[in-house]
Enzyme design. Structure first.
Site, mmCIF file in Angstrom:
data_model
loop_
_atom_site.group_PDB
_atom_site.id
_atom_site.type_symbol
_atom_site.label_atom_id
_atom_site.label_comp_id
_atom_site.label_asym_id
_atom_site.label_seq_id
_atom_site.Cartn_x
_atom_site.Cartn_y
_atom_site.Cartn_z
ATOM 1 N N HIS A 218 12.806 8.069 69.505
ATOM 2 C CA HIS A 218 13.823 7.613 70.392
ATOM 3 C C HIS A 218 13.842 8.086 72.086
ATOM 4 O O HIS A 218 13.996 7.789 73.107
ATOM 5 C CB HIS A 218 15.524 7.832 69.831
ATOM 6 C CG HIS A 218 16.291 6.355 71.571
ATOM 7 N ND1 HIS A 218 16.425 5.449 71.441
ATOM 8 C CD2 HIS A 218 17.199 7.441 71.591
ATOM 9 C CE1 HIS A 218 17.076 5.108 72.055
ATOM 10 N NE2 HIS A 218 17.658 6.114 72.618
ATOM 11 N N TYR A 222 13.943 8.385 76.617
ATOM 12 C CA TYR A 222 14.849 9.883 77.792
ATOM 13 C C TYR A 222 13.576 10.400 78.011
ATOM 14 O O TYR A 222 13.581 11.100 79.254
ATOM 15 C CB TYR A 222 15.347 10.309 76.851
ATOM 16 C CG TYR A 222 16.638 9.858 76.961
ATOM 17 C CD1 TYR A 222 17.558 8.492 77.302
ATOM 18 C CD2 TYR A 222 17.307 10.393 75.114
ATOM 19 C CE1 TYR A 222 18.363 7.836 76.446
ATOM 20 C CE2 TYR A 222 17.934 9.229 74.247
ATOM 21 C CZ TYR A 222 18.827 7.935 75.154
ATOM 22 O OH TYR A 222 19.663 7.172 74.726
ATOM 23 N N HIS A 372 14.940 -6.253 76.409
ATOM 24 C CA HIS A 372 16.293 -5.697 76.775
ATOM 25 C C HIS A 372 15.044 -4.243 76.458
ATOM 26 O O HIS A 372 15.172 -3.127 77.868
ATOM 27 C CB HIS A 372 16.605 -4.571 75.023
ATOM 28 C CG HIS A 372 17.296 -2.837 75.279
ATOM 29 N ND1 HIS A 372 17.162 -2.480 75.923
ATOM 30 C CD2 HIS A 372 16.280 -2.630 74.423
ATOM 31 C CE1 HIS A 372 17.868 -1.272 76.258
ATOM 32 N NE2 HIS A 372 16.953 -1.060 75.007
ATOM 33 N N PHE A 373 13.978 -3.185 76.314
ATOM 34 C CA PHE A 373 13.036 -2.607 76.931
ATOM 35 C C PHE A 373 12.265 -2.372 78.296
ATOM 36 O O PHE A 373 11.915 -1.135 79.153
ATOM 37 C CB PHE A 373 12.900 -1.556 76.135
ATOM 38 C CG PHE A 373 11.177 -1.949 75.194
ATOM 39 C CD1 PHE A 373 10.306 -2.022 75.461
ATOM 40 C CD2 PHE A 373 11.400 -2.595 73.842
ATOM 41 C CE1 PHE A 373 8.844 -3.081 75.863
ATOM 42 C CE2 PHE A 373 9.933 -3.105 73.534
ATOM 43 C CZ PHE A 373 9.262 -3.694 74.085
ATOM 44 N N HIS A 374 12.144 -3.165 78.666
ATOM 45 C CA HIS A 374 11.421 -3.968 80.340
ATOM 46 C C HIS A 374 12.836 -3.402 80.603
ATOM 47 O O HIS A 374 12.517 -3.605 81.709
ATOM 48 C CB HIS A 374 10.937 -5.086 79.948
ATOM 49 C CG HIS A 374 9.429 -5.440 79.237
ATOM 50 N ND1 HIS A 374 9.205 -5.629 78.211
ATOM 51 C CD2 HIS A 374 8.430 -4.863 79.930
ATOM 52 C CE1 HIS A 374 7.901 -4.998 77.864
ATOM 53 N NE2 HIS A 374 7.646 -4.771 79.163
ATOM 54 N N ARG A 435 9.395 -10.860 68.597
ATOM 55 C CA ARG A 435 8.386 -9.921 69.255
ATOM 56 C C ARG A 435 7.609 -9.262 68.488
ATOM 57 O O ARG A 435 6.810 -10.104 67.398
ATOM 58 C CB ARG A 435 9.084 -8.847 69.771
ATOM 59 C CG ARG A 435 8.942 -7.695 67.911
ATOM 60 C CD ARG A 435 10.067 -6.203 68.288
ATOM 61 N NE ARG A 435 9.389 -4.845 69.131
ATOM 62 C CZ ARG A 435 9.880 -3.943 69.360
ATOM 63 N NH1 ARG A 435 10.758 -3.733 68.881
ATOM 64 N NH2 ARG A 435 9.085 -2.962 69.626
ATOM 65 N N ARG A 436 6.319 -9.015 69.428
ATOM 66 C CA ARG A 436 5.258 -8.499 69.030
ATOM 67 C C ARG A 436 4.520 -9.983 67.952
ATOM 68 O O ARG A 436 3.357 -10.193 66.857
ATOM 69 C CB ARG A 436 4.807 -7.297 67.546
ATOM 70 C CG ARG A 436 5.110 -6.276 68.675
ATOM 71 C CD ARG A 436 5.891 -5.261 67.794
ATOM 72 N NE ARG A 436 5.517 -3.367 68.361
ATOM 73 C CZ ARG A 436 5.596 -2.431 67.872
ATOM 74 N NH1 ARG A 436 5.686 -2.679 66.691
ATOM 75 N NH2 ARG A 436 5.740 -2.072 68.303
#
Lengths: 558, 152
Positions: A218, A222, A372-374, A435-436
């Site tokens: 995580h 950042y 989300h993370f894209h 996913r994946r």
């Protein structure tokens, strides 16, 4: 202040080498959406397996590109703002270590011996060279960071009355987070995985390895984000024609990330066994505190943009938005940063959903997650890297952007693409698409008993978005290559510097003057949040798992 | 508050607003978890890791499913229960990490070797509920699926 001449070659290599690799990473992003929507119904495409390509996509785009860029951007920022004080020898050593590491890890990936995805969860075992390569990249980035420390200390001594320039605070915070969070990953790889992959140890504690991975995983996000935050706080207000609204908030945000980045990793593991729900709840609480720096950033940047727009003649409650340099060919960098922010609003909001403890059951490991993370790593992070890379490469070579209109088109095209991609995957994810997964082989193959026609339209929308993203990158490389072929002007080369915003509120607040108390608080937070769950897992003494490869259900014979 | 000397008032207000925002969301999460009982998996101690799958009837309308996830199938691969049943799912893995996701329910678990994961579901609607593995588990991952069949 200018950038050290001796650093030019280092920085140029640190930017251009991963950009070349990124072209493959992005290519396989496009191939993946075609697999997923059922247009390619095969294990592989052009000889590259789906999971092999997915591994390369993640490792290149999320580890190699981001790490090289953070070191390169930090070299420029530290050199420019702290009186050219980067240790050149150490900067070269960092580049060499990271490059050797990348090539060492790339080889087994391309030979199909490390199709373990960028999370390399055991008991899947990659070829040992994969782990060695990852370690070298990380150690190289440490050395890159250490190259700034002596100069920073000299600068502090020489200027006891001045605040450290905000951009340098941003990049030091980035690497303090990185230095702290890569330690558990180093333990996982060096003590657990590498000896086991060499056959020296019989088993690996899977629960511990996963916990250590997310202890690192995580704060990693950042580490991706903070260089772009540095651009938002120190470059964007100037591009908008104004000043940074609050210098204090810039410093506060960077320092609070030192404290809150790491003790929240269990929110990736809400759905896992063998971790007590009370520690998960503690991590959920700490995760939601990230709302404080996020909203502080939203406020400060909106206020800074408004300040710039009003200086440009903007009026009204919202009409001032039109006075920002959205299509200014001289300031083509602006939309790379601005559209990244727009994308990030949705990345942040969907992140809140993921982090909301039991609500995670609705979305965990579905296509919602990559959607989300894209919107984070392939939103603000990627656009920041693209924009700043172009600016720095052309600046250090004394060249001009040869196709400013095309350069302006890239962030808008990318935004259209990533929003389309994510809309599709949010929808299919909420309806259970994993996913994946190579959906074209099963769930989106009409001939399969598992066929799920209810996911088809959404995954096709996702594929259209993915192709638009690929197109944006093609346009980007056109701009880059055309500009690189243009003439070089030594005067431009010598005068190049990153834009530096002034501050509107520029108070000197004692609480954010030094890193040390924030680092101490960060270490304490980690001890409190991760100490007990790690002790619990170690004490439980789970049996060690033998190694597996992705192509066989039988464990590897030792 | 000498440490915060010089912080403008508006910044302080934004800070408080952000804390309130986080607090409100935490209150909602807490309400869902402890009042509505929508929880997350925790350490399972009452069931030891098992090697083979089974559906056990523990009472009228109450079942316990022991599911083994392995490359690339679930055991058992069909779980049949009557409408209105409450099923306790205990999930483990025989090899690598797998996922255990039951469509149209809140059952969404990771399956890991040598440990047991747990979730409960109540099936009020008859029909077929697809179960799928949502963690990459090798070349056969794309087709690793099972079914919960709820009879009327």
């Amino acid at each position: 202040m200018r950038i050290q001449k001796e650093l030019r070659a280092v920085v140029l290599t640190e930017i251009l080498f991963p950009l070349v690799l990124m072209s493959f990473g992005v290519f396989h992003g496009v191939v993946q959406v075609l697999h997923r929507c059922g247009l390619i119904r095969d294990d592989d495409f052009m000889g590259i397996g789906y999971f092999q390509g997915l591994t390369a996509h993640g490792v290149i785009n999320a580890i190699v590109l981001t790490t090289f860029f953070a070191v390169a951007f930090g070299n420029v920022v530290v050199s420019q703002t702290l009186d050219q004080n980067v240790s050149v020898g150490a900067a070269w050593a960092a580049l060499i270590l990271m490059t050797v590491g990348t090539l060492t890890a790339a080889l087994p990936i391309f030979l199909g011996r490390a199709s373990v995805l960028y999370t390399f969860y055991p008991p899947f075992r990659a070829h040992p060279a994969f782990y060695v390569g990852v370690v070298l990249v990380v150690v190289g980035s440490w050395v890159g960071f250490w190259a700034w420390i002596p100069g920073y200390l000299r600068w502090r001594k020489a200027h006891p009355e001045r605040k450290t320039p905000l951009a340098a605070v941003g990049m030091f915070s980035t690497f303090i987070v990185w230095q702290l969070c890569t330690l558990p990953a180093a333990y996982e790889i060096l003590v657990q995985l590498l000896p086991w992959s060499l056959g020296w140890t019989p088993g690996v504690n899977v629960v511990l390895a996963r916990m250590l991975f997310w202890f690192f995983g995580h704060p990693l996000v950042y580490f991706w984000l903070l260089p772009t935050y540095t651009m938002y706080y120190t470059i964007l207000p100037k591009l908008a024609g104004g000043k940074l609204y609050s210098d204090f908030y810039g410093r506060f945000v960077f320092m609070i990330f030192i404290v809150l980045s790491s003790p929240i990793g269990l929110h990736h593991q809400f759905m896992e066994p063998a971790i007590s729900s009370s520690y998960k709840a503690l991590h959920a609480v700490l995760t939601l505190l990230i709302a404080v720096p996020s909203l502080a950033t939203a406020f400060t940047l909106a206020a800074s943009l408004e300040h710039g727009a009003r200086r440009n003649g903007g009026r009204g409650l919202f009409a001032w938005w039109g006075k920002l340099p959205h299509f200014d060919e001289e300031r083509w960098l602006f939309p790379y940063l601005f559209m990244g922010l727009v994308i990030f609003i949705f990345g942040g909001l969907t992140g809140l959903i993921n982090a909301s403890y039991s609500m995670n059951a609705v979305v965990h490991n579905t296509a919602w997650l990559p959607a989300h993370f894209h919107l984070t790593v392939a939103g603000p992070v990627f656009l920041g890297i693209l924009g700043a890379s172009l600016l720095i490469v052309l600046g250090l070579l004394g060249k001009k952007c040869a196709a400013p209109k095309a350069a302006l088109a890239v962030p808008y095209l990318w935004t259209l693409g990533v929003f389309t991609f994510s809309s599709g995957l949010f929808y299919s994810g909420l309806h259970g698409a994993p996913r994946r997964t190579n959906l074209g082989l099963s769930y989106l193959d009409p001939a399969s008993p598992l066929y799920r026609p209810d996911w088809l339209t959404a995954e096709r929308v996702g594929a259209v978005g993915g192709c638009i993203m690929g197109l944006a990158v093609v346009v980007y490389f056109y701009v880059l290559i055309r500009s690189l072929m243009g003439p070089s002007d030594p005067r431009l080369q010598d005068s190049f510097a990153l834009p530096e915003s002034e501050a509107y509120h520029d108070e000197d607040v004692p609480a954010v003057r030094n890193f040390l108390p924030w680092v101490v608080a960060g270490v304490l937070a980690v001890v409190i949040a991760y100490g007990p769950p790690i002790v619990q897992v170690v004490k439980a003494g789970y049996e060690g798992s033998p190694a597996f490869t992705p192509d066989s259900p039988a464990a590897i014979e030792r | 508050m000498a440490l915060l000397r010089g912080v403008p008032n508006i910044e302080k207000k934004v800070f408080l607003a952000a804390l309130l925002f986080a607090g409100a969301q935490l209150a909602l999460i807490g309400y869902a978890a402890w009042k509505l009982g929508v929880s997350v998996p925790t350490c399972v101690t009452n069931v030891k890791p098992f090697a083979s799958g089974a559906l056990i009837t523990v009472g009228p309308g109450r079942y316990e499913a022991h599911v083994v996830a392995k490359m690339w199938q679930f055991e058992p691969d069909t779980i049949t229960v009557p409408k209105g049943s409450i099923v306790d799912f205990y999930v483990t893995s025989a090899d690598v990490a797998h996922g255990f996701y039951i469509d149209r329910t809140n059952v969404n678990l990771m399956a890991l070797p040598f440990v047991v994961n747990y979730a409960q579901a109540r099936f009020t609607e008859p029909g077929k509920y697809p179960v799928l593995c949502h963690e990459y588990c090798g070349v056969g991952h794309n087709g690793m699926a099972a079914t919960v069949e709820v009879t009327p």
